[in-house]
Write a protein that holds these residues in place. Sequence first.
Motif, PDB file in Angstrom:
ATOM      1  N   ILE A 114     -21.897 -13.234   4.951  1.00 47.28           N
ATOM      2  CA  ILE A 114     -21.037 -12.645   3.912  1.00 47.28           C
ATOM      3  C   ILE A 114     -21.227 -13.392   2.591  1.00 47.28           C
ATOM      4  N   ARG A 115     -21.289 -14.737   2.647  1.00 44.53           N
ATOM      5  CA  ARG A 115     -21.536 -15.521   1.429  1.00 44.53           C
ATOM      6  C   ARG A 115     -22.889 -15.163   0.819  1.00 44.53           C
ATOM      7  N   TYR A 144     -24.615 -12.333   1.182  1.00 45.91           N
ATOM      8  CA  TYR A 144     -24.534 -10.963   0.653  1.00 45.91           C
ATOM      9  C   TYR A 144     -23.766 -10.940  -0.664  1.00 45.91           C
ATOM     10  N   THR A 145     -22.624 -11.600  -0.685  1.00 46.93           N
ATOM     11  CA  THR A 145     -21.787 -11.624  -1.880  1.00 46.93           C
ATOM     12  C   THR A 145     -22.524 -12.267  -3.055  1.00 46.93           C
ATOM     13  N   MET A 176     -25.255  -9.866  -4.315  1.00 43.57           N
ATOM     14  CA  MET A 176     -24.705  -8.646  -4.911  1.00 43.57           C
ATOM     15  C   MET A 176     -24.010  -8.939  -6.242  1.00 43.57           C
ATOM     16  N   THR A 177     -23.504 -10.147  -6.419  1.00 43.19           N
ATOM     17  CA  THR A 177     -22.845 -10.498  -7.680  1.00 43.19           C
ATOM     18  C   THR A 177     -23.798 -11.169  -8.666  1.00 43.19           C
TER      19      THR A 177
END
Length: 171
Positions: A116-117, A119-120, A123-124
Amino acid sequence: MSFFKGFGYAFLGILHCIKNERNMRFHTVAALYVLVFARFFDFSCSEWLVLFLTIGAVIAAEMINTAIEELCDKVTQETDPHIKHSKDAAAGAVLVLAIFAAVIGVFLFWNAEGWIRLYTFYMTHPWNLTAVVLLAVCSVFYIVWGPVGLKERCRGKKNSSMERKKKHDKD
């Protein structure tokens, strides 16, 4: 031979493997990606140690395999069952180690929070995602053609890596 000269020869051996062995290039690219993505996972000191030992073992095994193959090719170009078994066993050793490295990787990276880290972050940070995608494309060319083959293709030369290898084997 001086102590430092030995390091120079070892470094030349590493470069030789990277220039001439596609599997070595694959392993080095895989190691790069593993290390880039590992920063998103909260690895303990022991887990980092396992990660580095695993990467080092696979790359070292690939280099030993290359050394065995080249020595066997120097001994004879004729079909010899002993040479074939030696080369097959060396390649098999790398395969076994790579499979176990993948299993270790699954255990180390089996963490939803880390993914999740990762991906985040990408994506950011679209520029970083773009850099990773471009690196992936470059990695494919690097693995397939190698550093010398890429340079030749960029300059428009027709000499393929296979032709270079044949010429090298004749020398």
